[in-house]
Write an enzyme that holds these catalytic residues in place. Structure first.
Site, PDB file in Angstrom:
ATOM      1  N   VAL A  17       0.831  -1.203   0.000  1.00 16.16           N
ATOM      2  CA  VAL A  17       0.000   0.000   0.000  1.00 16.16           C
ATOM      3  C   VAL A  17       0.864   1.250   0.000  1.00 16.16           C
ATOM      4  O   VAL A  17       0.594   2.212  -0.726  1.00 16.16           O
ATOM      5  CB  VAL A  17      -0.964  -0.007   1.201  1.00 16.16           C
ATOM      6  CG1 VAL A  17      -1.773   1.289   1.237  1.00 16.16           C
ATOM      7  CG2 VAL A  17      -1.911  -1.202   1.129  1.00 16.16           C
ATOM      8  N   ILE A  57      11.859   3.296  11.342  1.00 12.93           N
ATOM      9  CA  ILE A  57      11.079   4.444  11.810  1.00 12.93           C
ATOM     10  C   ILE A  57      11.520   4.879  13.200  1.00 12.93           C
ATOM     11  O   ILE A  57      11.348   6.036  13.578  1.00 12.93           O
ATOM     12  CB  ILE A  57       9.562   4.175  11.794  1.00 12.93           C
ATOM     13  CG1 ILE A  57       9.218   2.883  12.546  1.00 12.93           C
ATOM     14  CG2 ILE A  57       9.028   4.161  10.387  1.00 12.93           C
ATOM     15  CD1 ILE A  57       7.730   2.689  12.765  1.00 12.93           C
ATOM     16  N   SER A  78       2.238  -6.796   9.871  1.00 17.70           N
ATOM     17  CA  SER A  78       0.786  -6.906   9.663  1.00 17.70           C
ATOM     18  C   SER A  78       0.268  -8.332   9.522  1.00 17.70           C
ATOM     19  O   SER A  78      -0.850  -8.527   9.054  1.00 17.70           O
ATOM     20  CB  SER A  78       0.391  -6.112   8.407  1.00 17.70           C
ATOM     21  OG  SER A  78       1.049  -6.637   7.259  1.00 17.70           O
ATOM     22  N   TYR A 142      -1.707  -8.000  16.588  1.00 15.61           N
ATOM     23  CA  TYR A 142      -1.629  -7.070  15.464  1.00 15.61           C
ATOM     24  C   TYR A 142      -2.715  -6.005  15.578  1.00 15.61           C
ATOM     25  O   TYR A 142      -2.438  -4.803  15.557  1.00 15.61           O
ATOM     26  CB  TYR A 142      -1.761  -7.819  14.136  1.00 15.61           C
ATOM     27  CG  TYR A 142      -2.091  -6.900  12.976  1.00 15.61           C
ATOM     28  CD1 TYR A 142      -1.213  -5.888  12.588  1.00 15.61           C
ATOM     29  CD2 TYR A 142      -3.297  -7.021  12.282  1.00 15.61           C
ATOM     30  CE1 TYR A 142      -1.517  -5.031  11.545  1.00 15.61           C
ATOM     31  CE2 TYR A 142      -3.600  -6.173  11.233  1.00 15.61           C
ATOM     32  CZ  TYR A 142      -2.717  -5.179  10.866  1.00 15.61           C
ATOM     33  OH  TYR A 142      -3.031  -4.318   9.840  1.00 15.61           O
ATOM     34  N   ARG A 285     -11.634 -21.548  10.392  1.00 15.00           N
ATOM     35  CA  ARG A 285     -10.499 -21.090  11.184  1.00 15.00           C
ATOM     36  C   ARG A 285     -11.019 -20.361  12.419  1.00 15.00           C
ATOM     37  O   ARG A 285     -11.944 -19.548  12.310  1.00 15.00           O
ATOM     38  CB  ARG A 285      -9.613 -20.159  10.360  1.00 15.00           C
ATOM     39  CG  ARG A 285      -8.897 -20.844   9.217  1.00 15.00           C
ATOM     40  CD  ARG A 285      -8.037 -19.891   8.428  1.00 15.00           C
ATOM     41  NE  ARG A 285      -8.816 -18.841   7.788  1.00 15.00           N
ATOM     42  CZ  ARG A 285      -8.338 -18.023   6.861  1.00 15.00           C
ATOM     43  NH1 ARG A 285      -7.083 -18.149   6.465  1.00 15.00           N
ATOM     44  NH2 ARG A 285      -9.100 -17.101   6.317  1.00 15.00           N
ATOM     45  N   ASP A 288     -12.604 -16.437  12.697  1.00 17.28           N
ATOM     46  CA  ASP A 288     -13.018 -15.863  11.415  1.00 17.28           C
ATOM     47  C   ASP A 288     -14.487 -15.438  11.483  1.00 17.28           C
ATOM     48  O   ASP A 288     -15.374 -16.293  11.521  1.00 17.28           O
ATOM     49  CB  ASP A 288     -12.848 -16.897  10.288  1.00 17.28           C
ATOM     50  CG  ASP A 288     -11.618 -16.649   9.456  1.00 17.28           C
ATOM     51  OD1 ASP A 288     -10.928 -15.648   9.696  1.00 17.28           O
ATOM     52  OD2 ASP A 288     -11.340 -17.467   8.551  1.00 17.28           O
TER      53      ASP A 288
END
Length: 331
Positions: A17, A57, A78, A142, A285, A288
């Site tokens: 992205v 960073i 991610s 995450y 899973r 989900d």
């Protein structure tokens, strides 16, 4: 839209992205510096015309100064599964790295930030479509790390006059020319199905076919990566025009508002590629949700954003062209 050229730092701009957003900034005439440690990004993904700094960073203060008009922050780990196995890496990189970045911005007097957030902050939704006022209950380190950063940014805005927009993505797919999705390992549905079409994978696993959806498979909200990039530019425009003023932290969901099931995605890939896609039915899973679909009303109202590529076939076609190019296959 503003037409005045500005200078932006794009952290994580060698990733999927981030690279597409950096390319859109350059196409608009802006100056772009990409900061990426290449731990998950690719040097060849940095768009031509961008200055590239290989670095972390956590060390942004070495390069960030008052000449920058804003920061677009994509530098994060991610992978949900990895975050469960190694949560310490996600807290150190996603949260600790952002804390250092905010300190560098404060010291340099850079007062505009667009943050790459995620729908994972919501966890399993109580209802769909999901609005920004929905309860946040992430189910992985995450998602929790991204939510912690959103809270951190909110505090920075209130205390120190930062103007910020957090964009919570749902499922991003597609490609922008030679810039596309190539995670290692790959965990996203569309590129995985395309690997089957390319003969790189024997079949696609469909996890669960007994969900309370039209065809029994999970439903997700897909957005073209180029539409996502346009939202970032509109967020910068809104801050430049003081529509998102100093001290405000605006949170916007980004999605089409329409869900597509796993089987609809597979059928679309069959239609676009002309290849049979063998399926293997597997057990659900854990964790989900049956459906994740965004309400993007806030982005429309505050940023003037509307996705211009809502057709799933267009998303898949662009991703397929990119996948073939990477594989050296002529279309």
């Amino acid at each position: 839209m503003t037409t005045t050229a500005k200078k932006y730092l794009v952290t994580g701009g060698a990733g999927y992205v981030g690279s597409v957003v950096a390319a859109h900034l350059l196409e608009r005439g802006h100056r772009v510096t990409v900061l990426d440690d290449l731990s998950t990004g690719f040097a060849e993904g940095v768009p031509e015309g961008a200055e590239f700094i290989e670095g972390r960073i956590q060390d942004a203060a070495k390069w960030l100064d008052e000449s920058y008009d804003g920061v677009l922050h994509f530098a994060a780990f991610s992978q949900v599964g990895e975050s469960v196995a190694k949560p310490e890496n996600y807290w150190e990189n996603n949260v600790g790295g952002t804390m250092a970045l905010l300190a560098a911005m404060r010291e340099a007097g850079v007062r505009r930030l667009v943050f790459s957030s995620t729908a994972a902050t919501y966890g399993e939704p109580e209802s769909v479509p999901i609005t920004e006022s929905a309860p946040t209950a992430p189910t992985s380190p995450y998602g929790a790390s991204k939510l912690a950063v959103d809270h951190m940014i909110g505090g920075e805005c209130a205390a120190h006059g930062l103007a910020a927009v957090s964009l919570r993505y749902f499922n991003v797919a597609g490609a922008h020319g030679s810039l596309g999705e190539r995670h290692a390992p790959e965990s996203h549905l569309i590129p995985l199905v395309l690997q089957v079409a390319l003969g790189e994978r024997e079949a696609i696993s469909v996890y669960g076919e007994d969900y309370p959806t039209a065809d029994g498979t999970c439903v997700r909200d897909y957005i073209h990566v180029a539409d996502l990039a346009e939202a970032h530019l509109l967020a910068l425009d809104a801050m430049t025009a003081d529509e998102v003023p100093a001290g405000e932290h605006l949170v916007c969901n980004l999605g089409n508002g329409n869900g597509f099931s796993v089987r609809e995605v597979v059928e679309t890939v069959r239609a676009v590629t002309g290849h049979p896609i063998p399926e293997i039915t597997a057990a659900r899973r854990p964790g989900d949700p049956a459906a994740l679909v965004a309400s993007a009303d806030t982005a429309r109202e505050r940023l003037g954003w509307t996705p211009s590529r809502p057709d799933l076939a267009d998303v898949v076609a662009d991703a397929w062209a990119f996948a073939q190019e990477r594989a050296g296959v002529r279309s």
